[in-house]
Motif scaffolding. Structure first.
Motif, PDB file in Angstrom:
ATOM      1  N   LEU A   1       0.828  -1.190   0.000  1.00 57.61           N
ATOM      2  CA  LEU A   1       0.000   0.000   0.000  1.00 57.61           C
ATOM      3  C   LEU A   1       0.870   1.250   0.000  1.00 57.61           C
ATOM      4  O   LEU A   1       2.094   1.182   0.133  1.00 57.61           O
ATOM      5  CB  LEU A   1      -0.907   0.006   1.235  1.00 57.61           C
ATOM      6  N   GLN A   2       0.227   2.381  -0.128  1.00 57.44           N
ATOM      7  CA  GLN A   2       0.924   3.651  -0.005  1.00 57.44           C
ATOM      8  C   GLN A   2       0.118   4.554   0.926  1.00 57.44           C
ATOM      9  O   GLN A   2      -1.100   4.430   1.053  1.00 57.44           O
ATOM     10  CB  GLN A   2       1.106   4.313  -1.369  1.00 57.44           C
ATOM     11  N   GLY A   3       0.809   5.451   1.573  1.00 61.44           N
ATOM     12  CA  GLY A   3       0.141   6.349   2.503  1.00 61.44           C
ATOM     13  C   GLY A   3       1.095   6.839   3.565  1.00 61.44           C
ATOM     14  O   GLY A   3       2.307   6.576   3.542  1.00 61.44           O
ATOM     15  N   GLU A   4       0.528   7.527   4.534  1.00 63.28           N
ATOM     16  CA  GLU A   4       1.332   8.084   5.625  1.00 63.28           C
ATOM     17  C   GLU A   4       1.428   7.077   6.764  1.00 63.28           C
ATOM     18  O   GLU A   4       0.438   6.466   7.153  1.00 63.28           O
ATOM     19  CB  GLU A   4       0.702   9.375   6.137  1.00 63.28           C
TER      20      GLU A   4
ATOM     21  N   GLU B   1       1.605   1.173  11.399  1.00 60.30           N
ATOM     22  CA  GLU B   1       0.196   1.420  11.073  1.00 60.30           C
ATOM     23  C   GLU B   1       0.158   2.542  10.052  1.00 60.30           C
ATOM     24  O   GLU B   1       0.719   3.614  10.273  1.00 60.30           O
ATOM     25  CB  GLU B   1      -0.605   1.795  12.327  1.00 60.30           C
ATOM     26  N   ILE B   2      -0.499   2.279   8.918  1.00 59.07           N
ATOM     27  CA  ILE B   2      -0.583   3.241   7.827  1.00 59.07           C
ATOM     28  C   ILE B   2      -2.003   3.801   7.760  1.00 59.07           C
ATOM     29  O   ILE B   2      -2.979   3.085   8.019  1.00 59.07           O
ATOM     30  CB  ILE B   2      -0.194   2.571   6.498  1.00 59.07           C
ATOM     31  N   ASP B   3      -2.117   5.070   7.427  1.00 56.37           N
ATOM     32  CA  ASP B   3      -3.419   5.740   7.357  1.00 56.37           C
ATOM     33  C   ASP B   3      -4.353   4.973   6.423  1.00 56.37           C
ATOM     34  O   ASP B   3      -4.052   4.756   5.252  1.00 56.37           O
ATOM     35  CB  ASP B   3      -3.220   7.171   6.846  1.00 56.37           C
ATOM     36  N   SER B   4      -5.527   4.555   6.952  1.00 55.57           N
ATOM     37  CA  SER B   4      -6.467   3.719   6.193  1.00 55.57           C
ATOM     38  C   SER B   4      -7.808   4.389   5.967  1.00 55.57           C
ATOM     39  O   SER B   4      -8.800   3.711   5.700  1.00 55.57           O
ATOM     40  CB  SER B   4      -6.676   2.390   6.935  1.00 55.57           C
ATOM     41  N   SER B   5      -7.877   5.726   6.068  1.00 56.88           N
ATOM     42  CA  SER B   5      -9.165   6.410   5.968  1.00 56.88           C
ATOM     43  C   SER B   5      -9.812   6.179   4.605  1.00 56.88           C
ATOM     44  O   SER B   5     -11.030   5.971   4.497  1.00 56.88           O
ATOM     45  CB  SER B   5      -8.986   7.913   6.217  1.00 56.88           C
TER      46      SER B   5
ATOM     47  N   GLN C   1      13.805   1.395   7.846  1.00 57.14           N
ATOM     48  CA  GLN C   1      13.893   2.358   6.747  1.00 57.14           C
ATOM     49  C   GLN C   1      12.913   3.527   6.894  1.00 57.14           C
ATOM     50  O   GLN C   1      13.178   4.610   6.379  1.00 57.14           O
ATOM     51  CB  GLN C   1      13.623   1.640   5.422  1.00 57.14           C
ATOM     52  N   TYR C   2      11.785   3.316   7.573  1.00 59.42           N
ATOM     53  CA  TYR C   2      10.761   4.355   7.676  1.00 59.42           C
ATOM     54  C   TYR C   2      10.351   4.555   9.128  1.00 59.42           C
ATOM     55  O   TYR C   2      10.380   3.624   9.929  1.00 59.42           O
ATOM     56  CB  TYR C   2       9.522   3.976   6.843  1.00 59.42           C
ATOM     57  N   LYS C   3       9.946   5.780   9.442  1.00 62.86           N
ATOM     58  CA  LYS C   3       9.494   6.138  10.791  1.00 62.86           C
ATOM     59  C   LYS C   3       8.120   6.786  10.700  1.00 62.86           C
ATOM     60  O   LYS C   3       7.612   7.062   9.594  1.00 62.86           O
ATOM     61  CB  LYS C   3      10.491   7.093  11.441  1.00 62.86           C
ATOM     62  N   ALA C   4       7.485   7.043  11.856  1.00 67.21           N
ATOM     63  CA  ALA C   4       6.163   7.664  11.887  1.00 67.21           C
ATOM     64  C   ALA C   4       6.223   9.035  11.227  1.00 67.21           C
ATOM     65  O   ALA C   4       7.156   9.816  11.434  1.00 67.21           O
ATOM     66  CB  ALA C   4       5.679   7.785  13.327  1.00 67.21           C
ATOM     67  N   GLY C   5       5.209   9.313  10.392  1.00 67.09           N
ATOM     68  CA  GLY C   5       5.150  10.584   9.682  1.00 67.09           C
ATOM     69  C   GLY C   5       5.665  10.500   8.262  1.00 67.09           C
ATOM     70  O   GLY C   5       5.372  11.376   7.441  1.00 67.09           O
ATOM     71  N   ASP C   6       6.424   9.455   7.941  1.00 64.85           N
ATOM     72  CA  ASP C   6       6.949   9.303   6.588  1.00 64.85           C
ATOM     73  C   ASP C   6       5.843   8.861   5.634  1.00 64.85           C
ATOM     74  O   ASP C   6       4.892   8.182   6.026  1.00 64.85           O
ATOM     75  CB  ASP C   6       8.084   8.277   6.544  1.00 64.85           C
TER      76      ASP C   6
ATOM     77  N   GLU D   1       5.573   4.346  -0.292  1.00 64.84           N
ATOM     78  CA  GLU D   1       4.981   3.902  -1.546  1.00 64.84           C
ATOM     79  C   GLU D   1       4.880   2.384  -1.555  1.00 64.84           C
ATOM     80  O   GLU D   1       5.604   1.696  -0.844  1.00 64.84           O
ATOM     81  CB  GLU D   1       5.825   4.378  -2.730  1.00 64.84           C
ATOM     82  N   SER D   2       3.990   1.889  -2.393  1.00 72.70           N
ATOM     83  CA  SER D   2       3.783   0.439  -2.493  1.00 72.70           C
ATOM     84  C   SER D   2       5.059  -0.251  -2.945  1.00 72.70           C
ATOM     85  O   SER D   2       5.766   0.230  -3.829  1.00 72.70           O
ATOM     86  CB  SER D   2       2.657   0.144  -3.489  1.00 72.70           C
TER      87      SER D   2
END
Length: 572
Positions: A102-105, A125-129, A360-365, A368-369
């Motif tokens: 998935l992609q998102g914040e 946890e990625i934004d799922s709205s 590789q990634y932190k909260a707020g980043d 991309e899929s």
């Protein structure tokens, strides 16, 4: 140009000797030439020597008369271990690269490199709205598809809307029907009801369940019944009569029909008018669309429960509608399942228990899929792969112990165990090797990626009668001095003066020594020509000079001996 060629030929002739000398100077290492490999190497070496000698003769090289000496050593008891060795790179017990489809914040990422996590621990946890809205849409689509399917089924399978007896069946199997055509009637005639009016003041004193008498018009026959309902509001009839409607239920003995009219009385009070008896329930089956009667499920006079199929319609139009509606439902179900699974993908958990080695990634980043989020190693144990030659693979089996050493951890060795011996070999240069997996449980100081050496002890003897490996010649013959105890068992083969050949049975061997199971005794003195001396002899022969063999113990010249004359020859 000629001088350069001659120089290269001399270097080729001396290379084997230099290689042997280098082996002695730097500790030797493991002998890579075992069995058939050793023979191949000797043949190649001899070919190189012959070619180089021919070149030297053409260059006008002068012949020499080298002296090849025997080395003598007594057979003695010692510990021997037959070892297979090699090197490899350590790997974790298991590793997993965590990615996202998935992609998102990224909303949360509550872990750091070096943390130990359990299986199914939430990592990201990625934004799922947006996905939540998609789930709701998929649910609505499924509900619509299900309603369409139910409607299609109702067009094919005609069911009873009420319980009762099938009457007035107007079709047979195979008949063609059109939309709206009446097909049958389903009637519950076990009881009938009569609705009549009573004076409002009197009706106000009635109650449900109170007994009543029904009098049939025409025959004046009376029937017993009871009040099943009383209207709560007043009505005004002609003559300004104020009344209330009362419903009376009577049992049907079988002769009453819905065409019979009657009056009623309750507690001596007569009804203000008459009414017509009505069946308890009655419904009519009509064809919802054109088609063919495929089956009559309840025959004329049969009883049908509410919801039971009475008639089945068929035909291409109806069947196609049902099939299409069914497929639409399945498509909607799959769409909902996929959307719900995508919701699960917004919460990313650890697939294994292990240690986070890369984040590789932190909260707020924004992610991309397909991107790698982190890497997890299971460091509960380490593994390595050792490639074993085809000549030695039969000596290896699951469960064998392995000694592991690493240059990065000085002064310490580790114990491993073979967990897998693969039968999928890899062939390179005419030689096949097989991967063997080794597990190391005690890993203190070791890390994935380290280069380590491994030794597999495939056989060992603590107190073996042994001689140098080079002393055993082709046919398992050994040259010993005539003063040796075993000289009494000498073979008839021609041997150098002061020596005799004996037949031996060999056992295990290491890089330097070989076990003698029979044919020699402790104290026997064996004689052999070291590899370097054999190269010098070959050089002498190729250059046309005489071959002179002397013993380190002062023996006279001889035309035979190990590796050269009658009864001798290279070890095979």
């Amino acid at each position: 140009m000629e001088n350069e060629v001659c120089s290269q030929a001399e270097e080729a002739l001396s290379a084997p000797a230099r290689q042997e000398e280098k082996k002695k100077r730097f500790g030797g290492g493991k002998n890579p030439f075992k069995g058939g490999k050793k023979k191949k190497w000797l043949l190649i070496a001899l070919a190189v020597v012959v070619l180089a000698a021919a070149v030297l003769r053409g260059c006008g090289g002068k012949s020499a008369a080298p002296q090849t000496t025997y080395t003598e050593e007594q057979a003695a008891y010692r510990a021997i271990s037959q070892v297979l060795s090699g090197s490899g790179t350590l790997a974790p017990a298991n590793s997993y690269t965590v990615t996202t489809l998935l992609q998102g914040e990224i909303l949360t990422a509550g872990f750091e490199e070096g943390d130990t996590v359990e299986k199914d621990t939430v990592l990201y946890e990625i934004d799922s709205s947006d996905s939540s809205t998609n789930v709701e849409k998929a649910e609505l689509s499924l509900n619509q598809a299900q309603r369409s399917y139910e409607s299609a089924l109702e067009s094919k399978y005609l069911t009873a809307k009420t319980s009762g007896t099938v009457s007035g069946l107007q079709v047979s199997v195979g008949d063609q029907v059109s939309a709206g055509q009446t097909l049958a009637t389903i009637r519950d005639s076990s009881t009938l009801s009569l609705k009549v009016h009573f004076p409002a003041d009197d009706a106000a004193g009635f109650y449900v369940g109170q007994g009543a008498t029904v009098t049939l018009d025409g025959s004046f026959e009376t029937l017993s019944g009871f009040i099943s309902a009383i209207s709560g509001s007043d009505e005004v009839l002609t003559g300004n009569r104020i009344v209330r409607q009362v419903t009376i239920q009577v049992a049907n003995g079988g002769a009453l029909t819905s065409t019979q009219s009657a009056t009623a009385s309750v507690n001596g009070v007569g009804s203000s008018d008459s009414g017509t008896l009505q069946y308890k329930s009655e419904s009519v089956l009509t064809a919802p669309s054109s088609g063919e009667v495929a089956a009559i499920n309840v025959s004329e006079g049969g009883y049908a429960s509410k919801g039971q199929t009475v008639l089945t319609l068929g035909g291409d139009t109806i069947d196609n509608q049902v099939q299409s509606a069914s497929e639409n439902v399945r498509n909607a179900e799959i769409s909902l399942e996929n959307t719900q699974n995508q919701m699960d993908d917004y919460t990313i958990t650890s697939p294994i228990a292990g240690t986070i080695v890369d984040k590789q990634y932190k909260a707020g980043d924004k992610v991309e899929s397909g991107k790698t989020l982190c890497t997890i190693y299971d460091l509960s144990y380490l593994e390595m792969t050792l490639n074993i030659d085809e000549l030695d693979i039969s000596l290896v089996e699951v469960g064998q112990k392995v000694q592991i050493t690493a240059d990065a951890v000085e002064g310490r060795s580790y114990e491993g165990v073979i967990t897998k011996v693969s039968v999928a070999g890899t062939t390179t240069g005419g030689t096949t090797s097989y991967p063997v997996t080794i597990r190391i449980d005690e890993t203190d100081g070791l890390l994935p990626g380290m280069n380590v050496d491994a030794e597999i002890i495939v056989a060992a003897a603590d107190n073996a009668l042994a001689i140098p490996g080079g002393a055993v010649e082709r046919g398992n013959k050994v040259l010993i001095t005539t003063s040796s105890p075993s000289a009494a068992d000498a073979l008839a083969d021609t041997a150098p003066e002061g020596y005799v050949y004996v037949q031996v049975e060999t056992g295990i061997s290491d890089d330097d020594y070989i076990e003698i199971l029979s044919g020699l005794k402790e104290g026997d003195t064996v004689a052999y020509i070291p590899a370097q001396a054999q190269y010098s002899d070959i050089y002498s022969m190729m250059m046309g000079g005489p071959m002179v063999t002397t013993s380190e113990a002062g023996g006279p010249p001889d035309g035979g001996g190990p590796g050269g004359g009658p009864g001798g020859g290279p070890q095979g």
